[in-house]
Write a protein that holds these residues in place. Structure first.
Motif, PDB file in Angstrom:
ATOM      1  N   PHE A  74     -88.150  36.438 137.334  1.00  0.00           N
ATOM      2  CA  PHE A  74     -87.508  36.081 136.401  1.00  0.00           C
ATOM      3  C   PHE A  74     -88.282  36.743 135.014  1.00  0.00           C
ATOM      4  O   PHE A  74     -89.912  36.673 134.427  1.00  0.00           O
ATOM      5  CB  PHE A  74     -87.508  34.038 136.113  1.00  0.00           C
ATOM      6  CG  PHE A  74     -86.718  34.301 137.120  1.00  0.00           C
ATOM      7  CD1 PHE A  74     -85.296  33.614 136.982  1.00  0.00           C
ATOM      8  CD2 PHE A  74     -87.102  33.451 138.887  1.00  0.00           C
ATOM      9  CE1 PHE A  74     -84.686  33.564 137.592  1.00  0.00           C
ATOM     10  CE2 PHE A  74     -86.024  33.361 139.344  1.00  0.00           C
ATOM     11  CZ  PHE A  74     -84.896  33.607 138.628  1.00  0.00           C
ATOM     12  N   PRO A  75     -87.041  36.675 133.635  1.00  0.00           N
ATOM     13  CA  PRO A  75     -88.258  37.278 132.362  1.00  0.00           C
ATOM     14  C   PRO A  75     -88.045  36.366 131.660  1.00  0.00           C
ATOM     15  O   PRO A  75     -87.242  35.259 130.491  1.00  0.00           O
ATOM     16  CB  PRO A  75     -86.137  37.981 132.092  1.00  0.00           C
ATOM     17  CG  PRO A  75     -85.336  37.057 132.490  1.00  0.00           C
ATOM     18  CD  PRO A  75     -85.813  36.765 134.342  1.00  0.00           C
ATOM     19  N   LEU A  76     -89.125  35.577 131.418  1.00  0.00           N
ATOM     20  CA  LEU A  76     -89.411  34.179 131.265  1.00  0.00           C
ATOM     21  C   LEU A  76     -90.614  35.090 130.230  1.00  0.00           C
ATOM     22  O   LEU A  76     -91.960  35.196 131.235  1.00  0.00           O
ATOM     23  CB  LEU A  76     -89.614  33.239 131.990  1.00  0.00           C
ATOM     24  CG  LEU A  76     -88.543  33.197 132.453  1.00  0.00           C
ATOM     25  CD1 LEU A  76     -88.965  31.524 133.685  1.00  0.00           C
ATOM     26  CD2 LEU A  76     -87.741  32.180 132.052  1.00  0.00           C
ATOM     27  N   THR A  77     -91.526  33.431 129.315  1.00  0.00           N
ATOM     28  CA  THR A  77     -92.885  33.862 128.396  1.00  0.00           C
ATOM     29  C   THR A  77     -93.147  32.749 127.827  1.00  0.00           C
ATOM     30  O   THR A  77     -92.565  31.797 127.663  1.00  0.00           O
ATOM     31  CB  THR A  77     -92.588  34.773 127.625  1.00  0.00           C
ATOM     32  OG1 THR A  77     -91.765  35.778 126.454  1.00  0.00           O
ATOM     33  CG2 THR A  77     -93.940  34.330 126.335  1.00  0.00           C
ATOM     34  N   PRO A  78     -94.384  32.664 129.268  1.00  0.00           N
ATOM     35  CA  PRO A  78     -95.009  30.989 129.677  1.00  0.00           C
ATOM     36  C   PRO A  78     -95.589  30.992 128.237  1.00  0.00           C
ATOM     37  O   PRO A  78     -95.424  32.001 127.233  1.00  0.00           O
ATOM     38  CB  PRO A  78     -96.396  31.447 130.391  1.00  0.00           C
ATOM     39  CG  PRO A  78     -95.379  32.704 131.381  1.00  0.00           C
ATOM     40  CD  PRO A  78     -95.025  33.402 130.712  1.00  0.00           C
ATOM     41  N   VAL A  79     -95.350  29.445 127.873  1.00  0.00           N
ATOM     42  CA  VAL A  79     -95.969  28.801 126.719  1.00  0.00           C
ATOM     43  C   VAL A  79     -97.246  28.801 127.156  1.00  0.00           C
ATOM     44  O   VAL A  79     -98.106  28.188 128.257  1.00  0.00           O
ATOM     45  CB  VAL A  79     -95.239  27.577 125.937  1.00  0.00           C
ATOM     46  CG1 VAL A  79     -96.471  27.674 125.241  1.00  0.00           C
ATOM     47  CG2 VAL A  79     -93.867  27.754 126.378  1.00  0.00           C
ATOM     48  N   TYR A 103     -83.063  26.714 131.866  1.00  0.00           N
ATOM     49  CA  TYR A 103     -81.552  25.538 131.122  1.00  0.00           C
ATOM     50  C   TYR A 103     -81.644  27.296 130.604  1.00  0.00           C
ATOM     51  O   TYR A 103     -82.742  28.767 130.897  1.00  0.00           O
ATOM     52  CB  TYR A 103     -82.341  25.220 129.613  1.00  0.00           C
ATOM     53  CG  TYR A 103     -82.120  24.105 129.746  1.00  0.00           C
ATOM     54  CD1 TYR A 103     -81.949  23.412 128.995  1.00  0.00           C
ATOM     55  CD2 TYR A 103     -82.353  23.086 130.902  1.00  0.00           C
ATOM     56  CE1 TYR A 103     -81.308  22.021 128.650  1.00  0.00           C
ATOM     57  CE2 TYR A 103     -81.800  21.655 130.457  1.00  0.00           C
ATOM     58  CZ  TYR A 103     -81.649  21.418 129.631  1.00  0.00           C
ATOM     59  OH  TYR A 103     -81.031  20.646 129.531  1.00  0.00           O
ATOM     60  N   PRO A 104     -80.451  28.276 129.539  1.00  0.00           N
ATOM     61  CA  PRO A 104     -80.137  29.171 129.304  1.00  0.00           C
ATOM     62  C   PRO A 104     -81.587  29.575 128.237  1.00  0.00           C
ATOM     63  O   PRO A 104     -81.564  31.037 128.229  1.00  0.00           O
ATOM     64  CB  PRO A 104     -78.944  28.567 128.331  1.00  0.00           C
ATOM     65  CG  PRO A 104     -78.287  27.789 129.251  1.00  0.00           C
ATOM     66  CD  PRO A 104     -79.780  27.387 129.970  1.00  0.00           C
ATOM     67  N   SER A 105     -82.052  28.911 127.754  1.00  0.00           N
ATOM     68  CA  SER A 105     -83.104  29.306 127.007  1.00  0.00           C
ATOM     69  C   SER A 105     -84.482  29.436 127.437  1.00  0.00           C
ATOM     70  O   SER A 105     -86.107  29.903 126.880  1.00  0.00           O
ATOM     71  CB  SER A 105     -83.489  28.544 125.838  1.00  0.00           C
ATOM     72  OG  SER A 105     -83.646  26.472 125.921  1.00  0.00           O
ATOM     73  N   GLY A 106     -84.847  29.006 128.459  1.00  0.00           N
ATOM     74  CA  GLY A 106     -85.984  29.147 129.376  1.00  0.00           C
ATOM     75  C   GLY A 106     -86.630  27.776 130.129  1.00  0.00           C
ATOM     76  O   GLY A 106     -85.274  26.872 131.197  1.00  0.00           O
ATOM     77  N   THR A 156     -91.560  22.098 126.400  1.00  0.00           N
ATOM     78  CA  THR A 156     -91.485  23.814 126.980  1.00  0.00           C
ATOM     79  C   THR A 156     -91.960  24.279 127.619  1.00  0.00           C
ATOM     80  O   THR A 156     -93.977  24.283 126.748  1.00  0.00           O
ATOM     81  CB  THR A 156     -90.475  24.433 125.406  1.00  0.00           C
ATOM     82  OG1 THR A 156     -89.394  24.282 125.076  1.00  0.00           O
ATOM     83  CG2 THR A 156     -90.067  25.892 126.198  1.00  0.00           C
ATOM     84  N   THR A 157     -91.860  24.518 129.249  1.00  0.00           N
ATOM     85  CA  THR A 157     -92.746  25.342 129.635  1.00  0.00           C
ATOM     86  C   THR A 157     -93.181  27.194 129.239  1.00  0.00           C
ATOM     87  O   THR A 157     -93.946  28.073 130.263  1.00  0.00           O
ATOM     88  CB  THR A 157     -93.225  25.008 131.390  1.00  0.00           C
ATOM     89  OG1 THR A 157     -92.230  25.574 131.811  1.00  0.00           O
ATOM     90  CG2 THR A 157     -93.166  23.517 130.916  1.00  0.00           C
ATOM     91  N   ALA A 158     -91.637  27.227 129.307  1.00  0.00           N
ATOM     92  CA  ALA A 158     -91.513  28.880 129.085  1.00  0.00           C
ATOM     93  C   ALA A 158     -89.990  29.252 128.582  1.00  0.00           C
ATOM     94  O   ALA A 158     -88.986  28.937 128.628  1.00  0.00           O
ATOM     95  CB  ALA A 158     -91.229  29.654 130.216  1.00  0.00           C
ATOM     96  N   GLN A 188     -80.551  29.831 140.273  1.00  0.00           N
ATOM     97  CA  GLN A 188     -81.776  30.177 141.119  1.00  0.00           C
ATOM     98  C   GLN A 188     -83.178  29.951 140.840  1.00  0.00           C
ATOM     99  O   GLN A 188     -84.156  29.684 141.571  1.00  0.00           O
ATOM    100  CB  GLN A 188     -82.149  31.188 141.714  1.00  0.00           C
ATOM    101  CG  GLN A 188     -83.029  32.729 142.383  1.00  0.00           C
ATOM    102  CD  GLN A 188     -83.534  32.306 143.650  1.00  0.00           C
ATOM    103  OE1 GLN A 188     -81.802  31.591 143.720  1.00  0.00           O
ATOM    104  NE2 GLN A 188     -84.241  31.779 144.717  1.00  0.00           N
ATOM    105  N   ALA A 189     -83.601  29.746 139.756  1.00  0.00           N
ATOM    106  CA  ALA A 189     -84.860  29.809 139.004  1.00  0.00           C
ATOM    107  C   ALA A 189     -84.832  27.899 139.323  1.00  0.00           C
ATOM    108  O   ALA A 189     -85.643  27.404 139.631  1.00  0.00           O
ATOM    109  CB  ALA A 189     -84.710  29.468 137.289  1.00  0.00           C
TER     110      ALA A 189
END
Length: 220
Positions: A42-47, A98-101, A142-144, A154-155
């Motif tokens: 998944f295209p996520l940047t973790p905090v 969420y759409p934002s992460g 927020t975690t990511a 799916q996420a």
């Protein structure tokens, strides 16, 4: 290359004391959720752990327009109000796609609402109504942050596999911080410079969480 937004804003934040061993379950929750989504691509940047926070309120005036004297008054007004609130615990989770992460719900939220009201009251007393325009939503952590399109359903199915899906967070202070938001092709990041830590219940302010107390899976 990071694209830095123009200017910074002061915020009232709750941050995590990673030196507190009671937060080890929270560290595991963040680590496990990060790994399961990263392995799925998944295209996520973790905090990063040092930037994990709960927003209590935002001060709706550019930080450079708030003088040192006014910052001192903000701290004194907030400290007087927050001295009446004892430390408390909130439960972090469930994790939500969420759409934002990815965010974590927080409950119960009555004490968080009280902190918001008191912090905003302090801001209003020093800077007036114009500095109190931040729209308050449902409290979350927020975690990511997302930096591309993906199947959020799916996420969410993967996040439900993270067990346990909740962890406690001990709230002992509110931080006044100077926040910068940055963005790049790799995602969004929220970072800050500390201004002052205000303990709840008039206790010891403690120290900022930017060092050895970070979980080993994200120490920087």
């Amino acid at each position: 290359m990071l694209l830095r937004e123009t200017g910074t804003l002061l915020h009232w934040y709750i941050t995590v004391d990673w030196d507190d061993p009671r937060h080890q379950p929270l560290a595991r929750l963040l680590s496990d959720s990060r790994q399961i989504l990263r392995h799925a691509g998944f295209p996520l940047t973790p905090v990063e752990p040092r930037w994990v926070h709960i927003t209590v309120d935002q001060i709706s005036r550019p930080a450079h327009d708030i003088s040192t004297a006014h910052r001192g008054r903000l701290v004194r007004e907030a400290a007087r109000r927050l001295a009446k609130v004892p430390p408390f615990t909130v439960m972090v989770g469930s994790l939500l796609s969420y759409p934002s992460g990815v965010i974590a719900d927080l409950h119960p939220d009555e004490d968080l609402s009280t902190l918001h009201q008191l912090a905003r009251s302090a801001t209003r007393a020093v800077l007036g109504d114009g500095a109190c325009r931040y729209p308050v939503g449902v409290p979350h952590l927020t975690t990511a942050y997302a930096h591309g399109e993906a199947d959020s359903d799916q996420a969410q199915r993967l996040l439900r596999r993270v067990r346990p899906g909740h962890a406690p967070l001990w709230v002992t202070a509110v931080d006044l911080v100077d926040v910068t938001a940055t963005a790049s092709a790799g995602g969004k990041a929220i970072t800050w410079e500390p201004v002052e830590r205000i303990p709840l219940g008039g206790g010891d302010a403690g120290s900022a969480q930017h060092g050895a107390g970070l979980p080993s899976w994200e120490r920087v």
